[in-house]
Motif scaffolding. Structure first.
Motif, PDB file in Angstrom:
ATOM      1  N   GLY A 112       1.028  -1.251   0.085  1.00 15.07           N
ATOM      2  CA  GLY A 112      -0.001   0.019  -0.028  1.00 15.07           C
ATOM      3  C   GLY A 112       0.713   1.351  -0.010  1.00 15.07           C
ATOM      4  O   GLY A 112       0.269   2.320  -0.588  1.00 15.07           O
ATOM      5  N   TYR A 113       2.072   1.150   0.576  1.00 18.33           N
ATOM      6  CA  TYR A 113       2.968   2.387   0.698  1.00 18.33           C
ATOM      7  C   TYR A 113       3.289   2.635  -0.724  1.00 18.33           C
ATOM      8  O   TYR A 113       3.383   4.066  -1.261  1.00 18.33           O
ATOM      9  CB  TYR A 113       4.094   1.813   1.397  1.00 18.33           C
ATOM     10  N   PHE A 114       3.480   1.913  -2.007  1.00 21.09           N
ATOM     11  CA  PHE A 114       4.071   2.087  -2.891  1.00 21.09           C
ATOM     12  C   PHE A 114       2.431   2.566  -4.003  1.00 21.09           C
ATOM     13  O   PHE A 114       2.699   3.317  -4.779  1.00 21.09           O
ATOM     14  CB  PHE A 114       4.663   0.915  -3.731  1.00 21.09           C
ATOM     15  N   SER A 161      -4.769   9.012   2.886  1.00 20.55           N
ATOM     16  CA  SER A 161      -4.934   8.692   4.401  1.00 20.55           C
ATOM     17  C   SER A 161      -3.920   8.017   4.818  1.00 20.55           C
ATOM     18  O   SER A 161      -3.875   7.949   6.061  1.00 20.55           O
ATOM     19  CB  SER A 161      -6.283   7.878   4.372  1.00 20.55           C
ATOM     20  N   ASN A 162      -3.041   7.730   4.116  1.00 21.65           N
ATOM     21  CA  ASN A 162      -1.809   6.730   4.456  1.00 21.65           C
ATOM     22  C   ASN A 162      -0.741   7.615   5.365  1.00 21.65           C
ATOM     23  O   ASN A 162       0.269   8.141   4.443  1.00 21.65           O
ATOM     24  CB  ASN A 162      -1.241   6.246   3.176  1.00 21.65           C
ATOM     25  N   VAL A 163      -0.740   7.614   6.571  1.00 20.46           N
ATOM     26  CA  VAL A 163       0.462   8.479   7.291  1.00 20.46           C
ATOM     27  C   VAL A 163       1.724   8.169   6.847  1.00 20.46           C
ATOM     28  O   VAL A 163       2.497   9.120   6.630  1.00 20.46           O
ATOM     29  CB  VAL A 163       0.111   8.233   8.635  1.00 20.46           C
ATOM     30  N   VAL A 164       2.148   6.817   6.659  1.00 20.19           N
ATOM     31  CA  VAL A 164       3.516   6.707   6.761  1.00 20.19           C
ATOM     32  C   VAL A 164       3.952   6.989   5.209  1.00 20.19           C
ATOM     33  O   VAL A 164       5.069   7.509   5.121  1.00 20.19           O
ATOM     34  CB  VAL A 164       3.794   5.034   6.924  1.00 20.19           C
ATOM     35  N   ALA A 172       2.668   9.342   3.502  1.00 16.32           N
ATOM     36  CA  ALA A 172       2.630  10.881   3.557  1.00 16.32           C
ATOM     37  C   ALA A 172       4.060  11.500   4.208  1.00 16.32           C
ATOM     38  O   ALA A 172       4.594  12.201   3.745  1.00 16.32           O
ATOM     39  CB  ALA A 172       1.242  11.219   4.474  1.00 16.32           C
ATOM     40  N   ARG A 173       4.306  10.704   5.329  1.00 13.06           N
ATOM     41  CA  ARG A 173       5.560  10.964   5.757  1.00 13.06           C
ATOM     42  C   ARG A 173       6.813  11.061   5.019  1.00 13.06           C
ATOM     43  O   ARG A 173       7.536  11.740   4.708  1.00 13.06           O
ATOM     44  CB  ARG A 173       5.795  10.219   7.210  1.00 13.06           C
ATOM     45  N   ASP A 174       7.060   9.828   4.300  1.00 14.14           N
ATOM     46  CA  ASP A 174       8.097   9.522   3.883  1.00 14.14           C
ATOM     47  C   ASP A 174       8.289  10.236   2.126  1.00 14.14           C
ATOM     48  O   ASP A 174       9.156  10.527   1.661  1.00 14.14           O
ATOM     49  CB  ASP A 174       8.259   7.861   3.388  1.00 14.14           C
ATOM     50  N   ILE A 225       3.439  13.869   1.322  1.00 17.60           N
ATOM     51  CA  ILE A 225       2.180  13.980   0.414  1.00 17.60           C
ATOM     52  C   ILE A 225       1.269  14.751   1.498  1.00 17.60           C
ATOM     53  O   ILE A 225       1.302  14.468   2.804  1.00 17.60           O
ATOM     54  CB  ILE A 225       1.699  12.698  -0.025  1.00 17.60           C
ATOM     55  N   VAL A 228      -1.747  14.800   3.744  1.00 17.80           N
ATOM     56  CA  VAL A 228      -2.378  13.589   4.504  1.00 17.80           C
ATOM     57  C   VAL A 228      -3.907  14.135   5.000  1.00 17.80           C
ATOM     58  O   VAL A 228      -4.000  15.367   5.382  1.00 17.80           O
ATOM     59  CB  VAL A 228      -1.598  12.946   5.354  1.00 17.80           C
ATOM     60  N   SER A 229      -4.864  13.240   4.723  1.00 16.38           N
ATOM     61  CA  SER A 229      -6.388  13.660   5.249  1.00 16.38           C
ATOM     62  C   SER A 229      -7.037  12.585   5.884  1.00 16.38           C
ATOM     63  O   SER A 229      -6.470  11.345   5.732  1.00 16.38           O
ATOM     64  CB  SER A 229      -7.077  13.744   3.727  1.00 16.38           C
ATOM     65  N   THR A 255       2.898   4.852  12.453  1.00 13.93           N
ATOM     66  CA  THR A 255       2.232   5.794  11.472  1.00 13.93           C
ATOM     67  C   THR A 255       1.652   4.892  10.143  1.00 13.93           C
ATOM     68  O   THR A 255       1.202   5.211   9.324  1.00 13.93           O
ATOM     69  CB  THR A 255       3.216   6.505  10.897  1.00 13.93           C
ATOM     70  N   THR A 277      -0.769   3.630   9.343  1.00 12.30           N
ATOM     71  CA  THR A 277      -2.038   3.862   9.873  1.00 12.30           C
ATOM     72  C   THR A 277      -2.752   4.906   8.869  1.00 12.30           C
ATOM     73  O   THR A 277      -2.105   5.690   8.224  1.00 12.30           O
ATOM     74  CB  THR A 277      -2.223   3.963  11.072  1.00 12.30           C
ATOM     75  N   ASP A 278      -4.067   5.065   9.068  1.00  9.88           N
ATOM     76  CA  ASP A 278      -4.920   6.096   8.256  1.00  9.88           C
ATOM     77  C   ASP A 278      -4.999   7.338   9.175  1.00  9.88           C
ATOM     78  O   ASP A 278      -5.119   7.218  10.456  1.00  9.88           O
ATOM     79  CB  ASP A 278      -6.316   5.475   7.988  1.00  9.88           C
ATOM     80  N   TYR A 314       7.223  14.139  12.291  1.00  8.00           N
ATOM     81  CA  TYR A 314       6.350  14.298  11.265  1.00  8.00           C
ATOM     82  C   TYR A 314       4.946  14.822  11.984  1.00  8.00           C
ATOM     83  O   TYR A 314       4.629  15.555  11.349  1.00  8.00           O
ATOM     84  CB  TYR A 314       6.402  13.098  10.618  1.00  8.00           C
TER      85      TYR A 314
END
Lengths: 467, 467
Positions: free
Chosen positions: A164-166, A180-183, A185-187, A190, A192-193, B7, B9-10, B70
């Protein structure tokens, strides 16, 4: 960034590598083509994604101590394992830029490296490029129908575990605004919502109490989920009450979200209720099994939806779920190489090659890519790769060479771009493509042809291998 | 083991968590149900997978320093971030055992934890369980048709990037024997297979030279790929030559692999050639777009294939590509909780619950699971969850309670099993299921019912929320 070691590969790469190593062929130079045979989603184009991430992975690819210890138990030879301990990818890569539009049967990327290095990276290369290209293409289709409405990736929970990360990375390249994907978004930096799930409403005795609590706790990005009990009789009226209370505090409700029922009907009725309450600024977000076809239909019905959250169908690249990208040997030890098949369409193209995008004087694609040898600077006539009587004169057109050196002796040789820049580039390339290649039903078929020189070289090899 | 931080997570989990935290509700106990609504592949059962890995992840789940840094930029409050720094999952989990067969609409797993902890883990829980259950189920279907033939996972290159790691794990639980995926084999102690690609043959001027080189380099596990040029005229005859040469050296060719063309025809003709050469011991492996339907057809045609390598269709769980598993609040602050929907089939089941598998005196499933409150020890009558006039007497049957405590205050409370043990357990559970639930076309529908007490509790809550 996820941590990949060089055992992120198929066993046969290591088996072959050991044989090459033992025979003293292992350091000889090979050229492999990465290409796919069929466009996903019955569409007219694909968006190439995954390259920049792949280059980062290749620069850092090593066999870890754990890997070596494991392979030792797998009956690999000591001297080969000693070699693997020092393994680095030191090859060259020639590729289309990430975000460009690409088409079947012609090289998207070429790897030129020692044959051992080229084999060991095959699996991770296919794995990263196939999946991200699939998802970027899906996202691009959704963007095409959504216009300038906000598109959010909600798919993580239905992804292939850490894949899902990719998917999120690729969705942004294809034109999504956020996730919605926090990790991820962090890397990948992006937007994030995410606001609330049904469980939040359920955890309070009353929906209104839940909305109030959320509006107090997260006033800046408050989107209320209105379908837990009854959208029009309970959810929207309660959201209006809270929006009015927020106004008194000098705050603004950002939006409401619909997650079930008839989205076109509910959006229209919700909009009416909100507008009647003077809440024209409150946005309507929708989610629940969306894809490009559902969004198209909603917008044809003029559903007043401002934000689409797309989950499962984006993240799995429904209905294809895989791109059939392959990696084929084209050149080794100074000789062109071919793979024969009963079907001409599965015979590979030998030699180091270049791909040209054919354009008119205004820089607009005419709908053709031509493949030649890498020594050719221009292609005057291109031939259909499998139907030799079909050909096309190209002499009067502009020809853009697409395969550029992106990695030099194992070091990335392109400027770093962030995802937004890659997405913008993708959009600009897509804009050069005439609209008939972008429609969903029977899109116009983009032509891919080969030069006369390449055709002759291929046919000579076919004849040599004829039995 | 892949490294997941919290993280993964959503965003809405964190948004809700902050609101709970600020309101002082965050430490109150919640119960969430994990369940799915529809069996994948139009099949009659699903194989539950991912649990043991999930428990490992949950035991180690933390927000890293990078995560906190983050989130700080994402406008979360200081005191909430201080809490997240110390975040641990300390809840209880009640679950069906990994490998058991499971059915729609009834809890597969229950999480009982502070509502913040329960929300933060939702995404990773869904992500790991949904995908692995999908793939284990697909693998189990393939195993059902393949009998005792060897089944190998070849899917990594078509997986969702690093999701392939989990697909391999799940494939073994569903009954596969081995994989080509080296890193998954390393981490999960799986038998790993792989010999040569077409590129190996192409890299030599002659197919025979390539075969000889491989047989010398890897004599113990030599499987020759015979379709690079012409299977019956070149590949198999060359393989026979090499097999004979190996015999002279006291070695044995393990097998040949077919990767294109009509596999039934080519397998039969290859077998004939091998047998005529006295090479009855040489196995035939096949790959190329296989799935349970193709394998079934090949075996109905009595194709003499000993080993099947399954790639894309396994790894993407074709054609579903996602399991629709969800995670719904059932109990909070000492009250049962419900989510209403216009469709009764989407109304959730409130309360902490237990699930019973109904069996006859011989321990054979009769094809029914019954859901009751967790305080019930036996269910005398079960009701159809959505069609209240349908009911079934259960008093005379054996009832096996399926939800067992597998995590206690954040610590796994079950014995560690390796994948082989989980796969064996899965097989033993599948053996208890009558054959009519295992057929591919219109399998018999496994009944899931609810106890009278649960039905009354649910209907009371529906009435309370009626508007």
């Amino acid at each position: 960034m996820q941590n990949f070691t060089a055992t992120y590969t198929d066993q046969y790469q290591l088996a072959m590598a050991q044989v090459y190593f033992k025979n003293g062929h292992g350091q000889n130079r090979a050229v492999f083509d990465y290409f796919f045979r069929k466009l996903p989603f019955d569409g007219g184009y694909a968006v190439f994604a995954g390259l920049d991430y792949l280059l980062d992975v290749l620069q850092n690819l090593r066999f870890s101590e754990e890997d070596i210890a494991y392979l030792k138990k797998q009956d690999f030879d000591e001297d080969f394992l000693e070699y693997l301990k020092e393994f680095r990818f030191r090859g060259n890569i020639y590729s289309v830029r990430e975000g460009d539009i690409v088409f079947p049967t012609r090289p998207v990327l070429q790897v030129e490296a020692s044959i051992i290095e080229a084999q060991i990276i095959e699996t991770i290369l296919l794995n990263l490029l196939n999946f991200q290209t699939l998802i970027a293409t899906k996202a691009s289709r959704i963007r095409l129908v959504a216009g300038d409405r906000l598109l959010l990736d909600f798919g993580l929970r239905r992804a292939q575990a850490s894949g899902g990360y990719f998917a999120t990375r690729a969705a942004i390249i294809g034109g999504f605004d956020g996730t919605s994907n926090v990790v991820a978004a962090r890397d990948f930096n992006i937007s994030v919502s995410g606001t609330m799930a049904h469980s939040f409403i359920q955890s309070y005795d009353e929906e209104l109490t839940a909305f109030r609590a959320f509006a107090e706790g997260r006033p800046k990005d408050c989107v209320l989920l209105v379908d837990t009990y009854d959208t029009l009789k309970s959810g929207v009226p309660n959201a209006i009450t809270v929006a009015k209370e927020m106004e008194e505090r000098g705050q603004k409700l950002l939006g409401i979200r619909l997650d079930s029922g008839d989205l076109a009907y509910l959006a229209r009725e919700s909009r009416k209720l909100l507008d009647e309450a003077g809440l024209e600024y409150v946005k309507i977000a929708a989610s629940n099994q969306l894809d490009e076809y559902v969004i198209k239909s909603l917008l044809e019905q003029q559903a007043p939806i401002d934000v689409f959250g797309v989950g499962t169908n984006l993240i799995i690249g429904d209905p294809d779920s895989a791109l059939d990208g392959v990696y084929k040997l084209a050149f080794f030890e100074d000789k062109p190489r071919i793979k024969i098949s009963e079907s001409l369409s599965k015979v590979t193209l030998p030699h180091k090659k270049q791909v040209f995008r054919i354009k008119d004087k205004n820089g607009k694609c005419i709908g053709a890519d031509a493949v030649g040898l890498d020594t050719q600077e221009k292609i005057n006539v291109m031939y259909h790769p499998f139907e030799p009587y079909k050909s096309m004169e190209l002499g009067d057109y502009e020809q853009e060479a697409l395969l550029k050196k992106v990695m030099n002796n194992g070091i990335s040789s392109i400027e770093k771009r962030n995802l937004k820049e890659i997405a913008d580039y993708s959009l600009s390339r897509l804009a050069e493509l005439p609209i008939e290649y972008k429609r969903f039903n029977n899109p116009h078929i983009y032509k891919v042809g080969i030069s006369n020189t390449l055709k002759e070289e291929r046919d000579k090899l076919i004849a040599e291998h004829k039995i």
